[in-house]
Scaffold this motif. Structure first.
Motif, PDB file in Angstrom:
ATOM      1  N   LEU A   1       0.833  -1.203   0.000  1.00 40.93           N
ATOM      2  CA  LEU A   1       0.000   0.000   0.000  1.00 40.93           C
ATOM      3  C   LEU A   1       0.866   1.250   0.000  1.00 40.93           C
ATOM      4  O   LEU A   1       0.621   2.184  -0.785  1.00 40.93           O
ATOM      5  N   LEU A   2       1.893   1.283   0.849  1.00 41.61           N
ATOM      6  CA  LEU A   2       2.776   2.447   0.908  1.00 41.61           C
ATOM      7  C   LEU A   2       3.537   2.623  -0.398  1.00 41.61           C
ATOM      8  O   LEU A   2       3.697   3.747  -0.889  1.00 41.61           O
ATOM      9  N   THR A   3       3.979   1.522  -0.984  1.00 45.24           N
ATOM     10  CA  THR A   3       4.680   1.584  -2.271  1.00 45.24           C
ATOM     11  C   THR A   3       3.784   2.205  -3.334  1.00 45.24           C
ATOM     12  O   THR A   3       4.221   3.067  -4.108  1.00 45.24           O
ATOM     13  N   GLU A   4       2.528   1.799  -3.359  1.00 44.02           N
ATOM     14  CA  GLU A   4       1.579   2.324  -4.344  1.00 44.02           C
ATOM     15  C   GLU A   4       1.290   3.809  -4.103  1.00 44.02           C
ATOM     16  O   GLU A   4       1.257   4.607  -5.045  1.00 44.02           O
ATOM     17  N   LEU A   5       1.080   4.167  -2.834  1.00 41.96           N
ATOM     18  CA  LEU A   5       0.752   5.550  -2.500  1.00 41.96           C
ATOM     19  C   LEU A   5       1.888   6.511  -2.831  1.00 41.96           C
ATOM     20  O   LEU A   5       1.651   7.675  -3.180  1.00 41.96           O
ATOM     21  N   ARG A   6       3.124   6.043  -2.736  1.00 37.79           N
ATOM     22  CA  ARG A   6       4.279   6.927  -2.893  1.00 37.79           C
ATOM     23  C   ARG A   6       5.116   6.625  -4.131  1.00 37.79           C
ATOM     24  O   ARG A   6       6.238   7.105  -4.268  1.00 37.79           O
ATOM     25  N   LYS A   7       4.546   5.851  -5.072  1.00 33.36           N
ATOM     26  CA  LYS A   7       5.345   5.450  -6.238  1.00 33.36           C
ATOM     27  C   LYS A   7       5.722   6.642  -7.114  1.00 33.36           C
ATOM     28  O   LYS A   7       6.794   6.655  -7.736  1.00 33.36           O
ATOM     29  N   LYS A   8       4.860   7.665  -7.151  1.00 34.48           N
ATOM     30  CA  LYS A   8       5.179   8.854  -7.953  1.00 34.48           C
ATOM     31  C   LYS A   8       6.350   9.634  -7.357  1.00 34.48           C
ATOM     32  O   LYS A   8       6.970  10.448  -8.032  1.00 34.48           O
ATOM     33  N   LYS A   9       6.631   9.386  -6.083  1.00 35.18           N
ATOM     34  CA  LYS A   9       7.775  10.012  -5.429  1.00 35.18           C
ATOM     35  C   LYS A   9       9.005   9.109  -5.457  1.00 35.18           C
ATOM     36  O   LYS A   9      10.013   9.396  -4.822  1.00 35.18           O
ATOM     37  N   GLY A  10       8.880   8.003  -6.184  1.00 30.55           N
ATOM     38  CA  GLY A  10      10.025   7.100  -6.336  1.00 30.55           C
ATOM     39  C   GLY A  10      10.165   6.056  -5.246  1.00 30.55           C
ATOM     40  O   GLY A  10      11.214   5.397  -5.148  1.00 30.55           O
ATOM     41  N   MET A  11       9.135   5.853  -4.451  1.00 26.14           N
ATOM     42  CA  MET A  11       9.201   4.881  -3.365  1.00 26.14           C
ATOM     43  C   MET A  11       9.310   3.458  -3.907  1.00 26.14           C
ATOM     44  O   MET A  11       8.542   3.047  -4.773  1.00 26.14           O
ATOM     45  N   THR A  12      10.295   2.707  -3.422  1.00 27.21           N
ATOM     46  CA  THR A  12      10.448   1.301  -3.804  1.00 27.21           C
ATOM     47  C   THR A  12       9.859   0.417  -2.704  1.00 27.21           C
ATOM     48  O   THR A  12       9.651   0.866  -1.565  1.00 27.21           O
ATOM     49  N   TYR A  13       9.626  -0.846  -3.054  1.00 26.77           N
ATOM     50  CA  TYR A  13       9.092  -1.788  -2.075  1.00 26.77           C
ATOM     51  C   TYR A  13      10.068  -1.943  -0.905  1.00 26.77           C
ATOM     52  O   TYR A  13       9.664  -2.039   0.252  1.00 26.77           O
ATOM     53  N   GLU A  14      11.353  -1.952  -1.218  1.00 25.51           N
ATOM     54  CA  GLU A  14      12.375  -2.116  -0.182  1.00 25.51           C
ATOM     55  C   GLU A  14      12.360  -0.939   0.789  1.00 25.51           C
ATOM     56  O   GLU A  14      12.466  -1.125   2.013  1.00 25.51           O
ATOM     57  N   GLN A  15      12.223   0.272   0.256  1.00 28.47           N
ATOM     58  CA  GLN A  15      12.150   1.451   1.128  1.00 28.47           C
ATOM     59  C   GLN A  15      10.885   1.418   1.983  1.00 28.47           C
ATOM     60  O   GLN A  15      10.915   1.717   3.174  1.00 28.47           O
ATOM     61  N   ALA A  16       9.780   1.045   1.351  1.00 33.03           N
ATOM     62  CA  ALA A  16       8.516   0.981   2.065  1.00 33.03           C
ATOM     63  C   ALA A  16       8.551  -0.067   3.179  1.00 33.03           C
ATOM     64  O   ALA A  16       7.988   0.136   4.257  1.00 33.03           O
ATOM     65  N   SER A  17       9.250  -1.175   2.934  1.00 35.76           N
ATOM     66  CA  SER A  17       9.305  -2.248   3.926  1.00 35.76           C
ATOM     67  C   SER A  17       9.999  -1.803   5.209  1.00 35.76           C
ATOM     68  O   SER A  17       9.727  -2.339   6.291  1.00 35.76           O
ATOM     69  N   LEU A  18      10.885  -0.820   5.092  1.00 33.46           N
ATOM     70  CA  LEU A  18      11.537  -0.263   6.283  1.00 33.46           C
ATOM     71  C   LEU A  18      10.636   0.747   6.981  1.00 33.46           C
ATOM     72  O   LEU A  18      10.536   0.762   8.207  1.00 33.46           O
ATOM     73  N   LEU A  19       9.967   1.581   6.191  1.00 35.03           N
ATOM     74  CA  LEU A  19       9.113   2.611   6.773  1.00 35.03           C
ATOM     75  C   LEU A  19       7.910   2.031   7.510  1.00 35.03           C
ATOM     76  O   LEU A  19       7.458   2.603   8.507  1.00 35.03           O
ATOM     77  N   VAL A  20       7.385   0.894   7.056  1.00 42.51           N
ATOM     78  CA  VAL A  20       6.208   0.332   7.726  1.00 42.51           C
ATOM     79  C   VAL A  20       6.536  -0.181   9.125  1.00 42.51           C
ATOM     80  O   VAL A  20       5.626  -0.459   9.914  1.00 42.51           O
ATOM     81  N   GLU A  21       7.824  -0.291   9.436  1.00 45.47           N
ATOM     82  CA  GLU A  21       8.214  -0.675  10.798  1.00 45.47           C
ATOM     83  C   GLU A  21       8.227   0.530  11.741  1.00 45.47           C
ATOM     84  O   GLU A  21       8.373   0.363  12.954  1.00 45.47           O
ATOM     85  N   ASP A  22       8.103   1.730  11.177  1.00 44.94           N
ATOM     86  CA  ASP A  22       7.986   2.950  11.978  1.00 44.94           C
ATOM     87  C   ASP A  22       6.531   3.054  12.434  1.00 44.94           C
ATOM     88  O   ASP A  22       5.621   3.145  11.604  1.00 44.94           O
ATOM     89  N   PRO A  23       6.261   3.057  13.750  1.00 46.12           N
ATOM     90  CA  PRO A  23       4.881   3.081  14.225  1.00 46.12           C
ATOM     91  C   PRO A  23       4.059   4.258  13.699  1.00 46.12           C
ATOM     92  O   PRO A  23       2.849   4.120  13.489  1.00 46.12           O
ATOM     93  N   LEU A  24       4.695   5.410  13.465  1.00 45.84           N
ATOM     94  CA  LEU A  24       3.957   6.564  12.964  1.00 45.84           C
ATOM     95  C   LEU A  24       3.487   6.345  11.530  1.00 45.84           C
ATOM     96  O   LEU A  24       2.406   6.799  11.146  1.00 45.84           O
ATOM     97  N   TYR A  25       4.289   5.661  10.724  1.00 49.52           N
ATOM     98  CA  TYR A  25       3.874   5.308   9.361  1.00 49.52           C
ATOM     99  C   TYR A  25       2.842   4.187   9.400  1.00 49.52           C
ATOM    100  O   TYR A  25       1.840   4.214   8.683  1.00 49.52           O
ATOM    101  N   LEU A  26       3.084   3.201  10.246  1.00 46.25           N
ATOM    102  CA  LEU A  26       2.166   2.064  10.331  1.00 46.25           C
ATOM    103  C   LEU A  26       0.773   2.515  10.749  1.00 46.25           C
ATOM    104  O   LEU A  26      -0.230   2.056  10.189  1.00 46.25           O
ATOM    105  N   ALA A  27       0.687   3.436  11.705  1.00 45.24           N
ATOM    106  CA  ALA A  27      -0.616   3.926  12.165  1.00 45.24           C
ATOM    107  C   ALA A  27      -1.402   4.550  11.017  1.00 45.24           C
ATOM    108  O   ALA A  27      -2.599   4.284  10.847  1.00 45.24           O
ATOM    109  N   CYS A  28      -0.723   5.365  10.210  1.00 44.30           N
ATOM    110  CA  CYS A  28      -1.401   6.013   9.081  1.00 44.30           C
ATOM    111  C   CYS A  28      -1.821   5.006   8.022  1.00 44.30           C
ATOM    112  O   CYS A  28      -2.883   5.150   7.402  1.00 44.30           O
ATOM    113  N   LEU A  29      -1.007   3.992   7.813  1.00 44.36           N
ATOM    114  CA  LEU A  29      -1.345   2.956   6.840  1.00 44.36           C
ATOM    115  C   LEU A  29      -2.554   2.146   7.304  1.00 44.36           C
ATOM    116  O   LEU A  29      -3.402   1.756   6.494  1.00 44.36           O
ATOM    117  N   MET A  30      -2.641   1.913   8.606  1.00 38.10           N
ATOM    118  CA  MET A  30      -3.804   1.200   9.137  1.00 38.10           C
ATOM    119  C   MET A  30      -5.084   2.001   8.880  1.00 38.10           C
ATOM    120  O   MET A  30      -6.118   1.441   8.514  1.00 38.10           O
TER     121      MET A  30
END
Length: 337
Positions: free
Chosen positions: A84-113
């Protein structure tokens, strides 16, 4: 029944799922325990489950097991949120690998939920800065349609019933925009009026504050406030608003009648819109500390879903009240869809 009691009762009657990213922060856990005890909301705690349970045990917080506890580093929806994060931020160049690290940040995870429909609102800020809380919220949840500005309002419960709405006033912006333009200030005014109406339940009377009342001084900062009042009226022609007004002219009937005769707002304002963040932030803290007023907030305005920021000096009671307010915002958004 006072306003906060009414908001708590409304939250109890229509329980929302509120996610707390700072799940290992002691004040947050204590507030969560009380909220679960009182059945105010469904609570989702983010953090290491072992650490959360150890803190709860040491602090004798016996209701924490009623919460949904999610380990940001290991849970069954991690891949889905990463995609989901990869899709939302793909226009900003977000890769799956980058997103996989950010989803471990509780502040990012809360928004994704919230974005995925697994939570209805978020409270954070007991140990994170406003910037840290807002960054993922703006990237993932974004602002409401047609809204470009996020602002922060405080509901002030004063001991002066002759002012505002029986002593209750709303101050904005006290948390987000350092030096808003006239257009941004107008947007803050309209959002603040909506907050006053939806949370306090009264008709907003908005004063655009300045160090001048109706031409008593001339300066480019005053011009900005006048223009903001004009734009706000264009955005919402039914809005009761006036400015520029000095603070005493805005809330004291005798001063308002003297300085701004004929104004529908002067002396009667219950929403005070400050010209800059420094003025708003200083103003609410002075009223809170010197006037012994209750200050609930900041209530973030303009987000597509409720995300609220706490002061790092917040109390357990502050967190409890903000969860109730966030739940009410979520209820209101659902009712308006």
């Amino acid at each position: 029944m006072n306003l906060l009691d009414s908001l708590i009762e409304r939250a109890k009657a229509n329980k929302q799922r509120i996610v707390l990213p700072e799940g290992t922060e002691k004040r947050t856990l204590t507030a969560a325990d009380q909220l679960l005890r009182d059945d105010v909301a469904e609570i989702i705690l983010l953090g290491n489950p072992v650490e959360i349970r150890e803190i709860a045990k040491e602090s004798k917080l016996f209701n924490i097991e009623k919460a949904q506890i999610v380990d940001p580093k290991e849970h069954d929806k991690k891949d889905a949120y990463t995609q989901l994060l990869t899709e939302l931020r793909k226009k900003k160049g977000m890769t799956y690998e980058q997103a996989s690290l950010l989803v471990e940040d509780p502040l990012y995870l809360a928004c994704l939920m919230i974005s995925a429909g697994d939570a209805d609102g978020e409270i954070a800020g007991a140990k994170n800065t406003t910037g840290d809380v807002l960054r993922p919220a703006l990237q993932i949840i974004k602002t409401s349609p047609g809204v470009k500005v996020v602002s922060g309002a405080f509901i002030m419960f004063t001991q002066t019933p002759q002012y505002g709405e029986n002593g209750t006033l709303l101050f904005a912006d006290c948390a987000v925009m350092p030096n808003p333009t006239a257009e941004e200030l107008a947007s803050i005014a309209v959002a603040s009026a909506q907050t006053m109406k939806s949370l306090v339940g009264v008709e907003p009377r908005v004063a655009m504050l300045s160090f001048s009342t109706k031409g008593s001084a001339e300066h480019e900062m005053i011009d900005k406030v006048r223009e903001a009042a004009r734009i706000a009226k264009e955005i919402d022609p039914k809005l009761q608003i006036d400015g520029e007004l000095q603070a005493d002219a805005a809330i004291v009937p005798s001063v308002g009648a003297s300085k701004a005769p004929g104004s529908i707002i002067a002396g009667k304002a219950n929403v005070l819109v400050f010209p800059t963040l420094e003025a708003g932030n200083i103003g609410y803290k002075l009223v809170q500390r010197l006037g012994n007023a209750g200050a609930v907030g900041p209530v973030l305005q303009g987000m597509a879903a409720p995300v609220n920021d706490l002061s790092r000096g917040c109390s357990v009671e502050d967190i409890y009240n903000m969860v109730a307010i966030t739940a009410n915002q979520a209820i209101g958004l659902k009712q308006n869809k």
